[in-house]
Design an enzyme around this catalytic site. Structure first.
Site, PDB file in Angstrom:
ATOM      1  N   CYS A   1      86.040  53.590  26.338  1.00  0.00           N
ATOM      2  CA  CYS A   1      86.329  53.260  27.730  1.00  0.00           C
ATOM      3  C   CYS A   1      85.952  51.813  27.996  1.00  0.00           C
ATOM      4  CB  CYS A   1      85.525  54.194  28.627  1.00  0.00           C
ATOM      5  SG  CYS A   1      85.492  53.748  30.358  1.00  0.00           S
TER       6      CYS A   1
ATOM      7  N   ASP B   1     105.615  54.045  26.973  1.00  0.00           N
ATOM      8  CA  ASP B   1     105.538  54.869  25.766  1.00  0.00           C
ATOM      9  C   ASP B   1     105.676  56.359  26.039  1.00  0.00           C
ATOM     10  OD1 ASP B   1     105.029  52.530  24.306  1.00  0.00           O
ATOM     11  OD2 ASP B   1     102.888  52.657  24.738  1.00  0.00           O
TER      12      ASP B   1
ATOM     13  N   ASP C   1      93.789  56.719  47.768  1.00  0.00           N
ATOM     14  CA  ASP C   1      92.365  56.578  47.500  1.00  0.00           C
ATOM     15  C   ASP C   1      92.125  56.121  46.065  1.00  0.00           C
ATOM     16  OD1 ASP C   1      91.428  57.542  50.055  1.00  0.00           O
ATOM     17  OD2 ASP C   1      92.085  59.522  49.428  1.00  0.00           O
TER      18      ASP C   1
ATOM     19  N   HIS D   1      88.256  61.242  31.723  1.00  0.00           N
ATOM     20  CA  HIS D   1      87.100  60.341  31.660  1.00  0.00           C
ATOM     21  C   HIS D   1      87.139  59.301  32.765  1.00  0.00           C
ATOM     22  CE1 HIS D   1      84.030  57.902  29.386  1.00  0.00           C
ATOM     23  NE2 HIS D   1      84.599  56.945  30.104  1.00  0.00           N
ATOM     24  N   GLU D   2      88.281  58.613  32.894  1.00  0.00           N
ATOM     25  CA  GLU D   2      88.369  57.533  33.878  1.00  0.00           C
ATOM     26  C   GLU D   2      88.333  58.060  35.310  1.00  0.00           C
ATOM     27  OE1 GLU D   2      88.041  54.494  33.047  1.00  0.00           O
ATOM     28  OE2 GLU D   2      88.205  54.813  30.898  1.00  0.00           O
TER      29      GLU D   2
ATOM     30  N   HIS E   1      84.844  58.421  36.399  1.00  0.00           N
ATOM     31  CA  HIS E   1      84.307  57.176  36.952  1.00  0.00           C
ATOM     32  C   HIS E   1      84.724  57.003  38.407  1.00  0.00           C
ATOM     33  CE1 HIS E   1      82.438  55.630  33.415  1.00  0.00           C
ATOM     34  NE2 HIS E   1      83.559  55.455  32.726  1.00  0.00           N
TER      35      HIS E   1
ATOM     36  N   HIS F   1      78.539  56.531  32.590  1.00  0.00           N
ATOM     37  CA  HIS F   1      78.583  57.005  31.220  1.00  0.00           C
ATOM     38  C   HIS F   1      77.369  57.872  30.900  1.00  0.00           C
ATOM     39  CE1 HIS F   1      81.559  53.724  29.754  1.00  0.00           C
ATOM     40  NE2 HIS F   1      82.167  54.828  30.112  1.00  0.00           N
TER      41      HIS F   1
ATOM     42  N   ASP G   1     101.717  81.620  51.100  1.00  0.00           N
ATOM     43  CA  ASP G   1     102.517  80.527  50.549  1.00  0.00           C
ATOM     44  C   ASP G   1     103.673  81.047  49.700  1.00  0.00           C
ATOM     45  OD1 ASP G   1     100.702  78.773  51.686  1.00  0.00           O
ATOM     46  OD2 ASP G   1      99.463  78.694  49.888  1.00  0.00           O
TER      47      ASP G   1
ATOM     48  N   ASP H   1     111.126  76.455  49.627  1.00  0.00           N
ATOM     49  CA  ASP H   1     110.266  77.195  50.564  1.00  0.00           C
ATOM     50  C   ASP H   1     109.930  78.591  50.059  1.00  0.00           C
ATOM     51  OD1 ASP H   1     110.278  75.088  52.394  1.00  0.00           O
ATOM     52  OD2 ASP H   1     112.109  75.806  53.351  1.00  0.00           O
TER      53      ASP H   1
ATOM     54  N   ASP I   1     108.681  81.544  54.625  1.00  0.00           N
ATOM     55  CA  ASP I   1     107.506  81.203  53.817  1.00  0.00           C
ATOM     56  C   ASP I   1     107.552  81.827  52.435  1.00  0.00           C
ATOM     57  OD1 ASP I   1     106.343  79.774  55.919  1.00  0.00           O
ATOM     58  OD2 ASP I   1     105.422  81.575  56.752  1.00  0.00           O
TER      59      ASP I   1
END
Length: 420
Positions: free
Chosen positions: A85, A117, A151, A169-170, A173, A179, A240, A332, A381
């Site tokens: 990292c 890629d 965000d 991993h990132e 952070h 770490h 839902d 829906d 719904d």
């Protein structure tokens, strides 16, 4: 108001383009990840440049569990040359506020640029899985934005290591984790191969992220380990998505679903991620191909095929592969008609019809729901097929629709399946 906009750089190379000998490379590494340059002070009689180098080597060796000799030995160089990292292992106090936790539970993210890629849909899927790793063990929820400022803004700096593991991993952070010197932790600085399909956060990772955000929150008004809460039938509850799964009926709501056998008083509640870790929360439509043990789950512009309760390896797929026009951004509700081997997709005021045998959308569709389903008005719904009837869920109510007479025969509470 945002607490902090964080940018995730996916960096896996520790070496620059310019050729270096081992001593130069070691100094570059210590400068990049252990503040070697930052910590330099003017020479004194008691300290020398060599002393600083040895101290930083010892600091680095201690972090990785090596013998702290302060010498540039083979094992130390091997760690330095391991893809890792790009975030430093040691940070000054002035940067610590940037590692604070988020002060809200619902976060947005946007993939600002894509790597050439990989296919865009593969990148989207991998990041969705990576975010779910953290949402499964915290109250955090994540939503993808396609434009504007989010965000968490994700940019690609380098590629070449397993993207899923790098992303987890990132993102750690970006959520406030630093770490770890625990080799089993996903927050260990160097990258190593792990099978993404069997990957699980270590106890160290879970402890640290939950120390910032707490454990996953269960809605006390919805969830009761002993069964349904006493106030369940008094709630104006909407679902839902609803579908049969074998002999059971699944009722999807947010990040969990109830399942039960028709006619049985027993009701079970399960989180989506506990059954299918790669499936997101907030499923918007679902249907089962009766007799084939195939379950289809829809969210936004994607769908997941689940065979015998196991997600297909190539999921998710685009809903446009089914024949939808570009104007359709989400489904829906959906339902499979086993008599005619058709799937009905309900989208806003219209419905589409898909031929399961030909694997094509029928021509002349979409059509208006109100005209071809008398007595049914948008918005729908969820739809359930059960004993030659459709049960069409709209808010806190459901309409029993007779397929032969093509009319509404009953109006029921949405929770009537639970004995309400």
């Amino acid at each position: 108001m945002k607490f902090l906009t964080m940018i995730v750089f996916l960096q896996v190379s520790a070496c620059g383009a310019a050729p270096m000998n081992e001593s130069e490379f070691a100094e570059w590494y210590l400068s990049r990840f252990y503040d070697y340059e930052e910590d330099r002070i003017p020479m004194t009689k008691s300290k020398s440049n060599r002393n600083f180098l040895e101290e930083k080597l010892q600091e680095m060796q201690q972090f990785f569990g090596l013998e702290a000799t302060g010498q540039l030995d083979t094992s130390t160089l091997a760690i330095m040359h391991t893809p890792r990292c790009g975030v430093p292992d040691v940070e000054h106090l002035r940067s610590l506020p940037q590692r604070s936790r988020w002060m809200k539970r619902y976060l947005t993210y946007r993939i600002y640029n894509y790597t050439p890629d990989m296919k865009r849909e593969d990148v989207d899927y991998i990041f969705q899985k990576a975010f779910q790793v953290w949402s499964d063990v915290t109250p955090l929820r994540f939503r993808k934005l396609h434009q504007g400022e989010a965000d968490i803004m994700i940019l690609f700096a380098f590629g070449g290591t397993n993207l899923f593991l790098v992303a987890v991993h990132e993102l750690g952070h970006s959520l406030g984790l630093q770490h770890s010197n625990n080799p089993k932790s996903i927050m260990y600085p160097t990258y190593r191969y792990l099978d993404p399909n069997t990957f699980r956060l270590s106890a160290d990772d879970i402890h640290k992220i939950q120390s910032l955000y707490g454990a996953p929150v269960k809605n006390p008004s919805m969830i009761n380990p002993g069964g349904l809460p006493s106030t369940f039938c008094q709630q104006s509850l909407s679902f839902d998505a609803v579908t049969t799964v074998g002999e059971k009926i699944f009722f999807f709501k947010d990040w969990f679903f109830w399942w039960k056998l028709p006619g049985s008083p027993a009701t079970n509640l399960t989180s989506i991620s506990s059954i299918w870790p790669t499936i997101p929360s907030g499923i918007q439509a679902a249907y089962e191909i009766e007799g084939k043990n195939q379950l289809f789950l829809f969210k936004d512009e994607q769908y997941w095929l689940i065979n015998n309760l196991v997600p297909e390896p190539h999921s998710p797929r685009s809903i446009y592969s089914l024949g939808f026009s570009a104007s359709v951004k989400k489904v829906d509700a959906a339902v499979f008609d086993p008599i005619h081997q058709k799937v009905y997709f309900f989208v806003d005021k219209q419905y589409w019809r898909y031929d399961v045998r030909r694997k094509l959308m029928d021509p002349t569709y979409p059509k208006l729901i109100s005209i071809h389903f008398p007595g049914i008005k948008p918005k729908i719904d969820a739809v359930l097929y059960f004993k030659r009837h459709y049960y069409i869920f709209q808010g806190a109510y459901q309409l029993e629709y007779d397929l032969l007479s093509r009319r509404v025969t009953k109006t029921l509470k949405s929770t009537s399946w639970f004995g309400c």
